[in-house]
Design a protein around this motif. Structure first.
Motif, PDB file in Angstrom:
ATOM      1  N   ILE A 196       0.832  -1.198   0.000  1.00  0.00           N
ATOM      2  CA  ILE A 196       0.000   0.000   0.000  1.00  0.00           C
ATOM      3  C   ILE A 196       0.870   1.252   0.000  1.00  0.00           C
ATOM      4  O   ILE A 196       0.585   2.238  -0.683  1.00  0.00           O
ATOM      5  CB  ILE A 196      -0.954  -0.003   1.208  1.00  0.00           C
ATOM      6  N   GLY A 197       1.965   1.213   0.747  1.00  0.00           N
ATOM      7  CA  GLY A 197       2.846   2.373   0.814  1.00  0.00           C
ATOM      8  C   GLY A 197       3.416   2.759  -0.537  1.00  0.00           C
ATOM      9  O   GLY A 197       3.579   3.950  -0.837  1.00  0.00           O
ATOM     10  N   ARG A 198       3.687   1.765  -1.369  1.00  0.00           N
ATOM     11  CA  ARG A 198       4.206   2.057  -2.708  1.00  0.00           C
ATOM     12  C   ARG A 198       3.162   2.791  -3.541  1.00  0.00           C
ATOM     13  O   ARG A 198       3.489   3.726  -4.286  1.00  0.00           O
ATOM     14  CB  ARG A 198       4.617   0.745  -3.396  1.00  0.00           C
ATOM     15  N   GLY A 199       1.910   2.378  -3.433  1.00  0.00           N
ATOM     16  CA  GLY A 199       0.845   3.079  -4.145  1.00  0.00           C
ATOM     17  C   GLY A 199       0.663   4.496  -3.650  1.00  0.00           C
ATOM     18  O   GLY A 199       0.408   5.420  -4.437  1.00  0.00           O
ATOM     19  N   ILE A 200       0.796   4.694  -2.343  1.00  0.00           N
ATOM     20  CA  ILE A 200       0.701   6.036  -1.771  1.00  0.00           C
ATOM     21  C   ILE A 200       1.833   6.915  -2.295  1.00  0.00           C
ATOM     22  O   ILE A 200       1.617   8.057  -2.732  1.00  0.00           O
ATOM     23  CB  ILE A 200       0.739   5.960  -0.236  1.00  0.00           C
ATOM     24  N   THR A 201       3.044   6.373  -2.269  1.00  0.00           N
ATOM     25  CA  THR A 201       4.191   7.122  -2.777  1.00  0.00           C
ATOM     26  C   THR A 201       3.990   7.521  -4.230  1.00  0.00           C
ATOM     27  O   THR A 201       4.239   8.680  -4.612  1.00  0.00           O
ATOM     28  CB  THR A 201       5.474   6.283  -2.630  1.00  0.00           C
ATOM     29  N   GLN A 202       3.528   6.585  -5.048  1.00  0.00           N
ATOM     30  CA  GLN A 202       3.365   6.869  -6.473  1.00  0.00           C
ATOM     31  C   GLN A 202       2.347   7.965  -6.717  1.00  0.00           C
ATOM     32  O   GLN A 202       2.576   8.874  -7.531  1.00  0.00           O
ATOM     33  CB  GLN A 202       2.955   5.609  -7.233  1.00  0.00           C
TER      34      GLN A 202
ATOM     35  N   ASN B 140      15.653  -0.155  -7.043  1.00  0.00           N
ATOM     36  CA  ASN B 140      16.432   0.779  -7.863  1.00  0.00           C
ATOM     37  C   ASN B 140      15.584   1.912  -8.419  1.00  0.00           C
ATOM     38  O   ASN B 140      16.023   3.062  -8.484  1.00  0.00           O
ATOM     39  CB  ASN B 140      17.113   0.021  -9.010  1.00  0.00           C
ATOM     40  N   GLU B 141      14.353   1.579  -8.835  1.00  0.00           N
ATOM     41  CA  GLU B 141      13.481   2.606  -9.416  1.00  0.00           C
ATOM     42  C   GLU B 141      13.222   3.731  -8.427  1.00  0.00           C
ATOM     43  O   GLU B 141      13.336   4.917  -8.768  1.00  0.00           O
ATOM     44  CB  GLU B 141      12.165   1.976  -9.869  1.00  0.00           C
ATOM     45  N   LEU B 142      12.880   3.377  -7.202  1.00  0.00           N
ATOM     46  CA  LEU B 142      12.597   4.400  -6.201  1.00  0.00           C
ATOM     47  C   LEU B 142      13.876   5.092  -5.743  1.00  0.00           C
ATOM     48  O   LEU B 142      13.899   6.302  -5.533  1.00  0.00           O
ATOM     49  CB  LEU B 142      11.879   3.778  -5.009  1.00  0.00           C
TER      50      LEU B 142
ATOM     51  N   ALA C 109       4.480  16.010  -5.309  1.00  0.00           N
ATOM     52  CA  ALA C 109       5.117  16.088  -3.998  1.00  0.00           C
ATOM     53  C   ALA C 109       6.509  15.466  -4.014  1.00  0.00           C
ATOM     54  O   ALA C 109       6.826  14.608  -4.842  1.00  0.00           O
ATOM     55  CB  ALA C 109       4.255  15.385  -2.953  1.00  0.00           C
ATOM     56  N   ARG C 110       7.337  15.913  -3.087  1.00  0.00           N
ATOM     57  CA  ARG C 110       8.561  15.200  -2.745  1.00  0.00           C
ATOM     58  C   ARG C 110       8.216  14.213  -1.632  1.00  0.00           C
ATOM     59  O   ARG C 110       7.373  14.501  -0.788  1.00  0.00           O
ATOM     60  CB  ARG C 110       9.642  16.162  -2.262  1.00  0.00           C
ATOM     61  N   VAL C 111       8.853  13.039  -1.639  1.00  0.00           N
ATOM     62  CA  VAL C 111       8.496  11.997  -0.681  1.00  0.00           C
ATOM     63  C   VAL C 111       9.736  11.515   0.053  1.00  0.00           C
ATOM     64  O   VAL C 111      10.744  11.154  -0.565  1.00  0.00           O
ATOM     65  CB  VAL C 111       7.809  10.802  -1.378  1.00  0.00           C
ATOM     66  N   LEU C 112       9.653  11.527   1.377  1.00  0.00           N
ATOM     67  CA  LEU C 112      10.665  10.915   2.230  1.00  0.00           C
ATOM     68  C   LEU C 112      10.102   9.573   2.696  1.00  0.00           C
ATOM     69  O   LEU C 112       9.121   9.533   3.444  1.00  0.00           O
ATOM     70  CB  LEU C 112      10.976  11.809   3.432  1.00  0.00           C
ATOM     71  N   ILE C 113      10.699   8.499   2.238  1.00  0.00           N
ATOM     72  CA  ILE C 113      10.263   7.157   2.622  1.00  0.00           C
ATOM     73  C   ILE C 113      11.082   6.707   3.828  1.00  0.00           C
ATOM     74  O   ILE C 113      12.317   6.768   3.813  1.00  0.00           O
ATOM     75  CB  ILE C 113      10.436   6.163   1.459  1.00  0.00           C
ATOM     76  N   ALA C 114      10.384   6.244   4.857  1.00  0.00           N
ATOM     77  CA  ALA C 114      11.035   5.733   6.063  1.00  0.00           C
ATOM     78  C   ALA C 114      10.618   4.283   6.247  1.00  0.00           C
ATOM     79  O   ALA C 114       9.429   3.985   6.415  1.00  0.00           O
ATOM     80  CB  ALA C 114      10.633   6.562   7.280  1.00  0.00           C
ATOM     81  N   GLN C 115      11.588   3.383   6.193  1.00  0.00           N
ATOM     82  CA  GLN C 115      11.287   1.970   6.387  1.00  0.00           C
ATOM     83  C   GLN C 115      12.582   1.209   6.652  1.00  0.00           C
ATOM     84  O   GLN C 115      13.680   1.734   6.471  1.00  0.00           O
ATOM     85  CB  GLN C 115      10.576   1.376   5.178  1.00  0.00           C
TER      86      GLN C 115
ATOM     87  N   THR D  49     -11.284  -6.325  -6.107  1.00  0.00           N
ATOM     88  CA  THR D  49     -10.562  -5.944  -4.903  1.00  0.00           C
ATOM     89  C   THR D  49      -9.720  -4.700  -5.188  1.00  0.00           C
ATOM     90  O   THR D  49      -9.611  -4.263  -6.334  1.00  0.00           O
ATOM     91  CB  THR D  49      -9.676  -7.107  -4.422  1.00  0.00           C
ATOM     92  N   GLY D  50      -9.136  -4.139  -4.156  1.00  0.00           N
ATOM     93  CA  GLY D  50      -8.469  -2.857  -4.294  1.00  0.00           C
ATOM     94  C   GLY D  50      -7.027  -2.967  -4.738  1.00  0.00           C
ATOM     95  O   GLY D  50      -6.397  -4.025  -4.651  1.00  0.00           O
ATOM     96  N   GLU D  51      -6.505  -1.841  -5.208  1.00  0.00           N
ATOM     97  CA  GLU D  51      -5.105  -1.712  -5.580  1.00  0.00           C
ATOM     98  C   GLU D  51      -4.450  -0.660  -4.677  1.00  0.00           C
ATOM     99  O   GLU D  51      -5.126   0.236  -4.180  1.00  0.00           O
ATOM    100  CB  GLU D  51      -4.963  -1.296  -7.049  1.00  0.00           C
ATOM    101  N   PRO D  52      -3.137  -0.772  -4.454  1.00  0.00           N
ATOM    102  CA  PRO D  52      -2.458   0.248  -3.644  1.00  0.00           C
ATOM    103  C   PRO D  52      -2.715   1.673  -4.111  1.00  0.00           C
ATOM    104  O   PRO D  52      -2.836   2.589  -3.286  1.00  0.00           O
ATOM    105  CB  PRO D  52      -0.982  -0.141  -3.781  1.00  0.00           C
ATOM    106  N   ASN D  53      -2.847   1.875  -5.418  1.00  0.00           N
ATOM    107  CA  ASN D  53      -3.101   3.231  -5.926  1.00  0.00           C
ATOM    108  C   ASN D  53      -4.468   3.761  -5.504  1.00  0.00           C
ATOM    109  O   ASN D  53      -4.678   4.984  -5.472  1.00  0.00           O
ATOM    110  CB  ASN D  53      -2.988   3.254  -7.445  1.00  0.00           C
ATOM    111  N   ASP D  54      -5.418   2.863  -5.201  1.00  0.00           N
ATOM    112  CA  ASP D  54      -6.726   3.314  -4.713  1.00  0.00           C
ATOM    113  C   ASP D  54      -6.574   4.028  -3.366  1.00  0.00           C
ATOM    114  O   ASP D  54      -7.238   5.038  -3.109  1.00  0.00           O
ATOM    115  CB  ASP D  54      -7.688   2.127  -4.560  1.00  0.00           C
ATOM    116  N   ILE D  55      -5.717   3.496  -2.518  1.00  0.00           N
ATOM    117  CA  ILE D  55      -5.461   4.150  -1.232  1.00  0.00           C
ATOM    118  C   ILE D  55      -4.646   5.415  -1.447  1.00  0.00           C
ATOM    119  O   ILE D  55      -4.885   6.448  -0.822  1.00  0.00           O
ATOM    120  CB  ILE D  55      -4.736   3.191  -0.274  1.00  0.00           C
ATOM    121  N   GLY D  56      -3.692   5.340  -2.365  1.00  0.00           N
ATOM    122  CA  GLY D  56      -2.884   6.524  -2.673  1.00  0.00           C
ATOM    123  C   GLY D  56      -3.714   7.691  -3.156  1.00  0.00           C
ATOM    124  O   GLY D  56      -3.435   8.853  -2.827  1.00  0.00           O
ATOM    125  N   ALA D  57      -4.753   7.411  -3.950  1.00  0.00           N
ATOM    126  CA  ALA D  57      -5.605   8.484  -4.457  1.00  0.00           C
ATOM    127  C   ALA D  57      -6.331   9.191  -3.320  1.00  0.00           C
ATOM    128  O   ALA D  57      -6.468  10.425  -3.323  1.00  0.00           O
ATOM    129  CB  ALA D  57      -6.607   7.917  -5.465  1.00  0.00           C
TER     130      ALA D  57
END
Length: 252
Positions: A18-24, A43-45, A31-37, A212-220
């Motif tokens: 889900i976090g990847r969809g939110i980031t995308q 490599n892409e991110l 936005a600029r995104v600071l990922i903490a994990q 069912t849902g996709e991570p981008n649905d939550i990101g939206a």
């Protein structure tokens, strides 16, 4: 189209699921995104010019403050998405205090104190948006999920309380309660059933939207809540589940 240009968003667990969809979706909005994990970025991110990364283990008490320091170095946080969390299945008979404490540390304590660590940055900017990822299991329950359900119900309640306390600072706080979101883990679960094809059909039938849902649905939804388009929205929990919890079950 929503514009989040020059806004800095922190997303815990933003490199997968889900976090990847939110980031995308945040990147798509500018936005600029600071990922903490804990896990390194792919490599892409890692090569993306709008993404920064901090290695953080949310079981560690200092993690929220280390994340806040990284955000300060990038100009300060405008948006916080408390997404990282985990789940286990365990009967209360078998649960030990350390199991419960680990769940509450990652799913509740870390989001609470990351909010606290970022308050001064958001206040300095005249406001901000906090989005906490809860779950439909903060509303209903699946078997053997007592600790997980309790943690997510706590996320929903904390979000309401924070909205009340921080409204005069221009800081809004909302929660999102995702339903079934497709991921490697959920796909593995379906494929482990005796008849995966039938299991998937039955699962889709539970959802009025037919999927069912996709991570981008939550990101939206995150992008909407992060933006001025939702400027009069705070203290709410938004269920994003394709209508699953709205549909009354029938025995046929």
């Amino acid at each position: 189209m929503i514009n989040l240009d020059n806004k800095l968003a922190i997303v815990t667990g933003g490199g997968r699921g889900i976090g990847r969809g939110i980031t995308q979706q945040l990147l798509n909005a500018g936005a600029r995104v600071l990922i903490a994990q804990r896990q390194p970025l792919n490599n892409e991110l890692a090569k993306h010019p709008q993404i920064s990364f901090i290695k953080a283990d949310l079981l560690e008490q200092q993690a929220p403050y280390e994340i806040a320091a990284a955000a300060e170095a990038l100009g300060g946080a405008d948006i916080l998405v408390n997404n990282a969390g985990f789940m286990f299945e365990m009967a209360l008979d078998d649960m030990q205090e350390e199991d419960w404490d680990r769940m509450m540390t990652v799913n509740m304590r870390a989001p609470v104190f990351l909010c606290k660590a970022l308050l001064s940055q958001m206040r300095a900017k005249g406001g901000g948006s906090i989005i906490n990822i809860g779950s439909i299991e903060g509303i209903g329950a699946n078997p053997l999920h007592a600790a997980y359900c309790a943690s997510k119900a706590g996320v929903h309640g904390f979000s309401r309380a924070l909205a009340v306390d921080l409204g005069t600072d221009g800081i809004r706080c909302n929660a999102i309660a995702p339903g079934w979101i497709n991921s490697d883990l959920s796909n593995d679960y379906i494929n482990a059933q005796n008849n995966p094809t039938q299991a998937r059909q039955d699962l889709h039938a539970m959802h009025p939207v037919g999927r069912t849902g996709e991570p981008n649905d939550i990101g939206a939804m995150v992008v909407f809540l992060a933006s001025e388009a939702s400027g009069f929205v705070t203290g709410q929990t938004f269920t994003v589940d394709g209508g699953r919890t709205a549909k009354l079950p029938l025995p046929f």
